[in-house]
Design an enzyme around this catalytic site. Sequence first.
Site, short mmCIF file in Angstrom:
data_model
loop_
_atom_site.label_atom_id
_atom_site.label_comp_id
_atom_site.label_asym_id
_atom_site.label_seq_id
_atom_site.Cartn_x
_atom_site.Cartn_y
_atom_site.Cartn_z
N ASP A 43 -68.38 -62.28 -19.69
CA ASP A 43 -69.56 -61.67 -20.33
C ASP A 43 -70.33 -62.63 -21.25
OD1 ASP A 43 -68.60 -59.42 -19.09
OD2 ASP A 43 -68.77 -58.11 -20.82
N CYS A 82 -67.67 -57.14 -13.94
CA CYS A 82 -66.58 -58.08 -13.71
C CYS A 82 -65.99 -58.03 -12.30
CB CYS A 82 -65.47 -57.82 -14.72
SG CYS A 82 -65.98 -58.10 -16.43
N LYS A 141 -57.63 -63.74 -17.06
CA LYS A 141 -58.01 -62.41 -16.54
C LYS A 141 -58.09 -62.41 -15.02
CE LYS A 141 -62.01 -59.29 -16.54
NZ LYS A 141 -63.18 -58.82 -17.28
N HIS A 143 -58.41 -58.73 -12.91
CA HIS A 143 -59.28 -57.56 -12.75
C HIS A 143 -59.75 -57.36 -11.30
CE1 HIS A 143 -62.47 -54.84 -14.92
NE2 HIS A 143 -61.53 -54.18 -14.27
N ASP A 349 -68.78 -65.11 -15.70
CA ASP A 349 -68.72 -64.24 -14.51
C ASP A 349 -70.05 -63.55 -14.26
OD1 ASP A 349 -68.49 -62.61 -16.73
OD2 ASP A 349 -66.76 -61.49 -15.99
N HIS A 350 -70.81 -63.31 -15.32
CA HIS A 350 -72.16 -62.76 -15.23
C HIS A 350 -72.77 -62.88 -16.61
CE1 HIS A 350 -70.30 -59.24 -17.07
NE2 HIS A 350 -69.42 -59.24 -16.09
#
Length: 490
Positions: A43, A82, A141, A143, A349-350
Amino acid sequence: MLHLQRSWGWLAGMLGVLLSLAPSASSDVSASQPNILLLMADDLGIGDIGCYGNNTMRTPNIDHLAEFGVKLTQHVSAASLCTPSRAAFLTGRYPVRSGMVSSIGHRVLQWTGASGGLPTNETTFAKILKEKGYATGLIGKWHLGLNCESASDHCHHPLHHGFDYFYGMPFSMMGDCARWELSEKRVDLEQNLNFLFQVLALVALTLAAGKLMHLISVSWMPVIWSALLAVFLLTTSYFVGALIVHADCFLMRNHTIMEQPMRFQRVTPLMLQEVKSFLKRNKLGPFLLVVSFLHVHIPLITMKNFLGKSAHGLYGDNVEEMDWMVGQILDALEMEGLTNSTLVYFTSDHGGSLENQLGNTQYGGWNGLYKGGTLWKVHFVTPVFQPEGAGACYGRKVCPCSGEKVVHHDPPLLFDLSRDPSEAHVLTPASEPLFYQVMERVQQAVREHQQTLSPVPLQLDRLGNLWRPWLQPCCGPFPLCWCLREDDPQ
């Protein structure tokens, strides 16, 4: 070294070139094969770091990658959340092709104990590199799912997707891990359970009063069962926060649960220790190491020596701690003599999560003037921002992509990002001579893309995204999931 903010297609192309030059696993491993170190923030906004123009956040180590490497500026994430963006990052394919999407609005995996996840038939770059003789590791992470049919089948585990080694969270850091008011699911669950408790308590009281006053003729069993169920719901509501912490906020090493629940102040030192150990074990190479930071996602867990040090509150403290971690990892590369033989790639990731706002305090990132996009950008649908004129959906967890809270545009909105990167001026046939030509080209590309899609199981739909007790990883008798199998890092 290489620095990138928000890209996935370019990485797939880069790895394709490397792999075309790499020998097969059966041949001698060439000393010229580069090691690959991928650093992924969670994020992080493009406007949060110095090399993209932020002069109030201290990110010297990330800026160093840009200064002495390559800074890429024309790439986008495949999704704004995510789970789908990370699936695309690993596979180089749009999430819709692997089924990492939903038809009912669920855009990420909601539970560790759900059955959805990245299908094992997907080809990740980790699988390909492993076949080429690379040692492969993921620290941080994941996810992207864990189990399919039992609490130990680990069908979606990183070790089933090309990684030799995994240490980290199979799920995701969440505000709920620290019982934050900014909550992904705890607050909603508590509200729903409390509402059902009130309904059942009212039913029990109504039935009891009616029976005692001889207004209704029923047995005492409905009264008793309604009261018992109401007490159960009230108790569940009281403990649901703790249950979420134990169910989702834990650490694994390979297939073994190491901490459940995790102790947050240990996480950063533990991750750095794991990175350094992996580099030491595999310094003869070649290796692929993905460091998937838990930063800078809420609840913004930050060590004491970084708290209150930035100009941007807790979020800034967390970003600056992550930058320090990048520096520690680069120092470890240097110490092992790996700097000149390792390709280092940094990404998020974004973009930043603007909706992570509580009162006047911003706990999410900043995307600068960008809304995302490539040279031409076309909006067929846009969310209804809240409040009107804002650039995000404040008051909601994320902006919707469908349903009543979006606006459909006919004709679509067209922007030229090379001249208008902030998407402030909508192009029209009167203002843009190429309007109809561009729109036809884009719509043709959409039609061609849709024709190539094949039906696949949707991993984030309701059936794959429900919590199932029999899929819940637990290092003790459920629900007493508690273990600590690791000493404090030095």
